[in-house]
Design a protein around this motif. Structure first.
Motif, PDB file in Angstrom:
ATOM      1  N   HIS A 107      41.035  49.176  46.084  1.00 24.77           N
ATOM      2  CA  HIS A 107      41.784  48.998  47.299  1.00 24.77           C
ATOM      3  C   HIS A 107      42.617  47.621  47.449  1.00 24.77           C
ATOM      4  O   HIS A 107      42.987  46.980  48.440  1.00 24.77           O
ATOM      5  N   ASN A 108      42.513  46.768  46.346  1.00 22.05           N
ATOM      6  CA  ASN A 108      43.021  45.485  46.226  1.00 22.05           C
ATOM      7  C   ASN A 108      43.418  45.239  44.801  1.00 22.05           C
ATOM      8  O   ASN A 108      42.805  46.181  43.787  1.00 22.05           O
ATOM      9  N   ARG A 109      43.875  44.055  44.537  1.00 23.99           N
ATOM     10  CA  ARG A 109      44.324  43.492  43.024  1.00 23.99           C
ATOM     11  C   ARG A 109      42.926  43.439  42.224  1.00 23.99           C
ATOM     12  O   ARG A 109      43.224  43.818  41.120  1.00 23.99           O
ATOM     13  N   GLN A 110      42.123  42.747  42.810  1.00 24.42           N
ATOM     14  CA  GLN A 110      40.776  42.698  42.151  1.00 24.42           C
ATOM     15  C   GLN A 110      40.148  43.940  41.276  1.00 24.42           C
ATOM     16  O   GLN A 110      39.902  44.012  40.440  1.00 24.42           O
ATOM     17  N   GLU A 111      40.072  45.016  42.363  1.00 29.09           N
ATOM     18  CA  GLU A 111      39.422  46.227  42.145  1.00 29.09           C
ATOM     19  C   GLU A 111      40.328  46.859  41.021  1.00 29.09           C
ATOM     20  O   GLU A 111      40.008  47.756  40.220  1.00 29.09           O
ATOM     21  N   LEU A 112      41.823  46.806  41.168  1.00 29.08           N
ATOM     22  CA  LEU A 112      42.731  47.460  40.578  1.00 29.08           C
ATOM     23  C   LEU A 112      42.522  46.981  38.934  1.00 29.08           C
ATOM     24  O   LEU A 112      42.472  47.554  38.094  1.00 29.08           O
ATOM     25  N   LYS A 113      42.241  45.581  38.701  1.00 26.43           N
ATOM     26  CA  LYS A 113      41.916  45.001  37.662  1.00 26.43           C
ATOM     27  C   LYS A 113      40.724  45.567  36.888  1.00 26.43           C
ATOM     28  O   LYS A 113      40.678  46.024  35.729  1.00 26.43           O
ATOM     29  N   ALA A 114      39.773  45.684  37.790  1.00 29.01           N
ATOM     30  CA  ALA A 114      38.532  46.031  37.355  1.00 29.01           C
ATOM     31  C   ALA A 114      38.581  47.694  37.064  1.00 29.01           C
ATOM     32  O   ALA A 114      37.935  48.119  35.768  1.00 29.01           O
ATOM     33  N   ALA A 115      39.115  48.445  37.643  1.00 25.22           N
ATOM     34  CA  ALA A 115      39.488  49.983  37.280  1.00 25.22           C
ATOM     35  C   ALA A 115      40.212  50.234  36.102  1.00 25.22           C
ATOM     36  O   ALA A 115      40.077  51.055  35.535  1.00 25.22           O
ATOM     37  N   CYS A 116      41.301  49.343  35.918  1.00 26.98           N
ATOM     38  CA  CYS A 116      41.979  49.297  34.874  1.00 26.98           C
ATOM     39  C   CYS A 116      41.245  49.102  33.419  1.00 26.98           C
ATOM     40  O   CYS A 116      41.387  49.884  32.439  1.00 26.98           O
ATOM     41  N   GLU A 117      40.443  48.067  33.436  1.00 26.85           N
ATOM     42  CA  GLU A 117      39.424  47.810  32.380  1.00 26.85           C
ATOM     43  C   GLU A 117      38.504  48.825  32.091  1.00 26.85           C
ATOM     44  O   GLU A 117      38.290  48.990  31.005  1.00 26.85           O
TER      45      GLU A 117
END
Length: 199
Positions: A107-117
């Motif tokens: 839902h945001n950039r922080q969650e995007l990074k975590a999901a990609c990792e």
């Protein structure tokens, strides 16, 4: 112990089972088997390749991007590209895993990074726009003249999205067969499935 095998039903899920690996072994060994061949299995398991093939055949789908470890080195640049093309929320999926394993919703950039990792336990992942929709599916059977099933099924997850647990463990997904769609929509969906299968 060596035994003769007449035909193999590769009822196997995920890595090595539906990604073309066992199909290739069987083809090399000259053992007949049911289901898709090596290249079809591999193409369908790899979400980047699937998207590429379907796009080339004019089949509509969610907007998408691919991410890998190299792109994660410039994550801010990748995130900006994803935000501009896809917008939040977006889904991140390992490119070569099945059954919603490793899928995340950002839902945001922080969650995007975590999901990609998380998704990049595989060597690449796809990031897709989120579409508010009714989820339906159909099966296609055959070879040169493949046909879709006569009806479509509808999946209604109670949780936010169709996770591995929702599919197989906690029983929270409601199924409607046939799906709650008009006959016109059902026909269009089945025709699209046949077109995708052929591609």
């Amino acid at each position: 112990e060596k035994r003769h095998v007449d035909v193999v039903f590769p009822v196997l899920h995920g890595l090595y089972g539906e990604d073309g690996t066992i199909q290739g072994v069987l083809q090399l060994a000259g053992i007949p088997f049911v289901g898709c061949d090596t290249i079809s299995s591999a193409n369908c398991m790899d979400k980047e390749i699937t998207h590429t093939i379907l796009e080339a055949h004019g089949i509509k789908m969610a907007k998408w991007l691919v991410v890998n470890h190299e792109k994660m080195q410039q994550f801010e640049q990748f995130a900006q590209q994803a935000e501009e093309k896809l917008g939040y929320p977006m889904f991140v999926k390992p490119a070569n895993a099945g059954s919603s394993v490793g899928v995340g919703k950002a839902h945001n950039r922080q969650e995007l990074k975590a999901a990609c990792e998380t998704a990049l336990k595989d060597y690449k992942a796809v990031v897709e726009e989120c579409i508010e929709m009714q989820e339906v599916e159909t099966a296609v059977l055959g070879n040169a003249d493949a046909k879709a099933a006569g009806v479509v099924g509808e999946l209604v997850p109670v949780v936010e999205f169709y996770t591995y647990e929702a599919k197989y463990i906690d029983g929270t997904t409601v199924l409607h067969i046939p799906g709650r769609v008009s006959e016109e929509t059902s026909l269009k969906l089945r025709q699209t499935a046949e077109k995708a299968f052929a591609a």
